[in-house]
Write a protein that holds these residues in place. Structure first.
Motif, mmCIF file in Angstrom:
data_model
loop_
_atom_site.group_PDB
_atom_site.id
_atom_site.type_symbol
_atom_site.label_atom_id
_atom_site.label_comp_id
_atom_site.label_asym_id
_atom_site.label_seq_id
_atom_site.Cartn_x
_atom_site.Cartn_y
_atom_site.Cartn_z
ATOM 1 N N PHE A 1 0.803 7.310 4.191
ATOM 2 C CA PHE A 1 1.174 5.761 4.065
ATOM 3 C C PHE A 1 0.772 5.197 2.641
ATOM 4 O O PHE A 1 1.166 4.194 2.274
ATOM 5 C CB PHE A 1 0.723 4.870 5.069
ATOM 6 N N THR A 2 -0.180 5.921 2.002
ATOM 7 C CA THR A 2 -0.778 5.478 0.761
ATOM 8 C C THR A 2 -0.077 5.949 -0.433
ATOM 9 O O THR A 2 -0.242 5.333 -1.335
ATOM 10 C CB THR A 2 -2.126 5.640 0.795
ATOM 11 N N ASP A 3 0.722 7.028 -0.469
ATOM 12 C CA ASP A 3 1.563 7.349 -1.599
ATOM 13 C C ASP A 3 2.641 6.667 -2.013
ATOM 14 O O ASP A 3 3.471 6.336 -1.172
ATOM 15 C CB ASP A 3 1.972 8.995 -1.163
ATOM 16 N N PRO A 4 2.348 6.088 -3.074
ATOM 17 C CA PRO A 4 3.576 5.181 -3.590
ATOM 18 C C PRO A 4 5.131 5.493 -3.471
ATOM 19 O O PRO A 4 5.867 4.806 -3.048
ATOM 20 C CB PRO A 4 3.403 4.753 -5.054
ATOM 21 N N GLU A 5 5.422 6.901 -3.549
ATOM 22 C CA GLU A 5 6.768 7.378 -3.433
ATOM 23 C C GLU A 5 7.182 7.245 -2.093
ATOM 24 O O GLU A 5 8.408 7.433 -1.862
ATOM 25 C CB GLU A 5 6.589 9.034 -3.863
ATOM 26 N N LEU B 1 4.561 -1.674 6.383
ATOM 27 C CA LEU B 1 4.422 -3.002 5.469
ATOM 28 C C LEU B 1 2.944 -2.674 4.750
ATOM 29 O O LEU B 1 2.877 -3.024 3.741
ATOM 30 C CB LEU B 1 4.734 -4.215 6.044
ATOM 31 N N GLU B 2 1.947 -2.534 5.744
ATOM 32 C CA GLU B 2 0.531 -2.538 5.332
ATOM 33 C C GLU B 2 -0.044 -1.465 6.151
ATOM 34 O O GLU B 2 0.083 -1.676 7.394
ATOM 35 C CB GLU B 2 -0.013 -3.729 5.209
ATOM 36 N N VAL B 3 -1.370 -0.676 5.726
ATOM 37 C CA VAL B 3 -2.249 0.043 6.245
ATOM 38 C C VAL B 3 -3.487 -0.190 5.672
ATOM 39 O O VAL B 3 -3.859 -0.141 4.461
ATOM 40 C CB VAL B 3 -1.870 1.443 6.126
ATOM 41 N N ASP B 4 -4.497 -0.502 6.711
ATOM 42 C CA ASP B 4 -5.685 -0.979 6.249
ATOM 43 C C ASP B 4 -6.937 -0.263 7.092
ATOM 44 O O ASP B 4 -6.696 -0.209 8.453
ATOM 45 C CB ASP B 4 -6.012 -2.506 6.506
ATOM 46 N N THR B 5 -7.701 0.443 6.608
ATOM 47 C CA THR B 5 -8.930 1.080 7.324
ATOM 48 C C THR B 5 -9.830 -0.229 7.812
ATOM 49 O O THR B 5 -10.624 -0.785 6.917
ATOM 50 C CB THR B 5 -9.442 2.048 6.703
ATOM 51 N N LEU B 6 -10.039 -0.258 9.189
ATOM 52 C CA LEU B 6 -10.729 -1.198 9.641
ATOM 53 C C LEU B 6 -12.345 -0.556 9.745
ATOM 54 O O LEU B 6 -13.367 -1.387 9.515
ATOM 55 C CB LEU B 6 -10.579 -1.580 11.151
ATOM 56 N N ASN B 7 -12.383 0.828 10.204
ATOM 57 C CA ASN B 7 -13.744 1.364 10.294
ATOM 58 C C ASN B 7 -13.611 2.784 10.271
ATOM 59 O O ASN B 7 -12.619 3.312 10.528
ATOM 60 C CB ASN B 7 -14.658 0.700 11.386
ATOM 61 N N THR C 1 -10.171 3.830 12.477
ATOM 62 C CA THR C 1 -9.651 2.891 13.158
ATOM 63 C C THR C 1 -8.707 2.367 11.986
ATOM 64 O O THR C 1 -9.304 1.778 11.186
ATOM 65 C CB THR C 1 -10.238 1.877 14.022
ATOM 66 N N ARG C 2 -7.355 2.235 12.052
ATOM 67 C CA ARG C 2 -6.708 1.371 10.909
ATOM 68 C C ARG C 2 -5.747 0.347 11.557
ATOM 69 O O ARG C 2 -5.483 0.547 12.693
ATOM 70 C CB ARG C 2 -5.830 2.622 10.334
ATOM 71 N N ALA C 3 -5.469 -0.440 10.759
ATOM 72 C CA ALA C 3 -4.814 -1.544 11.241
ATOM 73 C C ALA C 3 -3.307 -1.268 10.520
ATOM 74 O O ALA C 3 -3.356 -1.033 9.357
ATOM 75 C CB ALA C 3 -4.894 -2.947 10.511
ATOM 76 N N VAL C 4 -2.134 -1.276 11.252
ATOM 77 C CA VAL C 4 -0.851 -0.917 10.463
ATOM 78 C C VAL C 4 0.020 -2.069 10.891
ATOM 79 O O VAL C 4 0.306 -2.548 12.050
ATOM 80 C CB VAL C 4 -0.231 0.360 11.172
ATOM 81 N N THR C 5 0.533 -2.446 9.877
ATOM 82 C CA THR C 5 1.681 -3.552 9.960
ATOM 83 C C THR C 5 2.930 -3.053 9.842
ATOM 84 O O THR C 5 3.288 -2.347 8.608
ATOM 85 C CB THR C 5 1.480 -4.890 9.153
#
Length: 185
Positions: free
Chosen positions: A26-30, A39-45, A58-62
Motif C-alpha cells: 500500500f505504500t509504494d507510490p507506483e 485511499l489511506e493506510v495508517d499504522t495504529l500500533n 494494527t493498521r487503519a485502512v480507508t
C-alpha cells in the motif's frame, strides 16, 4: 445471506520476500494507480513479543465504499474504514492478516483473512497465499430483495481488487529480488 469465497495463489518467491512485499503493497507510490480503491493506510500500533518473537500490528485502512454507486448514494457515504490486524511469526514463517470494516456495519460486513506460508512442495522458494473473504449485506428494508445481487456485485469487485493486489505483490517481489542481487530496475 453471506457470500464467501476462497482463493489461493502461489508466489514463486520465498516467504521472506513475499511478506516484505505485503508490507510495501500500500505504500509504494507506483501502486496508487493500480490499487486506486485504497485511499489511506495508517499504522495504529505494533508490538514485538520478545518471548514468542511474534510481531503484532494494527493498521487503519480507508477504502472507497464497496458496492454499486447508487447504494453509496443511498447510504450517504463514499468511503469505508477498516481495521487490519496482522500477526507475523518468523520462526514458523507464518503471516496472517485479518481485515474488517468498522464503518457501514449497519449495511455491510466484510471480513478478509489472508495467510502467507511457505509452499509445501517448495518451501524455500515459493509462498502459498490463502485468502478467505466473506461479505454480508444487511437487509435494507426497501432494498431487501436486492441484497443478494448487491452481495454478488461486491464479491466481483473484491475478486477484481484481489487480482490487482496480487499483481502489485508480484511486481514488488521482482523488485526485491533484483534489489537483493544488486540490480536496479
Amino acid at each position: 445471506m453471506v457470500r464467501a469465497y476462497v482463493q489461493e495463489h502461489v508466489y514463486k518467491h520465498p516467504w521472506e520476500r513475499v511478506t516484505s512485499a505485503s508490507w510495501r503493497k500500500f505504500t509504494d507510490p507506483e501502486n496508487k494507480r493500480i490499487l486506486s480503491h485504497i485511499l489511506e493506510v495508517d499504522t495504529l500500533n505494533w508490538k514485538l513479543d520478545r518471548e514468542s518473537g511474534k510481531l503484532y500490528t494494527t493498521r487503519a485502512v480507508t477504502v472507497h465504499a464497496p458496492g454499486p454507486w447508487f447504494i453509496r448514494k443511498i447510504i450517504g457515504q463514499d468511503i469505508c474504514h477498516c481495521v487490519e490486524s496482522t500477526v507475523v511469526d518468523a520462526q514458523t514463517q507464518s503471516m496472517q492478516l485479518t481485515s474488517r470494516n468498522i464503518s457501514l456495519q449497519k449495511f455491510i460486513e466484510v471480513e478478509e483473512k489472508i495467510r502467507y506460508n511457505p509452499h509445501p512442495e517448495n518451501p524455500s522458494e515459493w509462498t502459498l497465499c490463502q485468502q478467505e473473504t466473506s461479505i454480508r449485506i444487511k437487509p435494507l428494508s426497501a432494498l431487501a430483495s436486492m441484497a443478494e445481487k448487491i452481495e454478488q456485485r461486491c464479491v466481483e469487485k473484491f475478486l477484481h481488487n484481489s487480482a490487482k493486489g496480487r499483481e502489485v505483490m508480484e511486481r514488488i517481489c521482482k523488485y526485491l529480488e533484483a534489489e537483493s542481487r544488486g540490480i536496479t530496475l
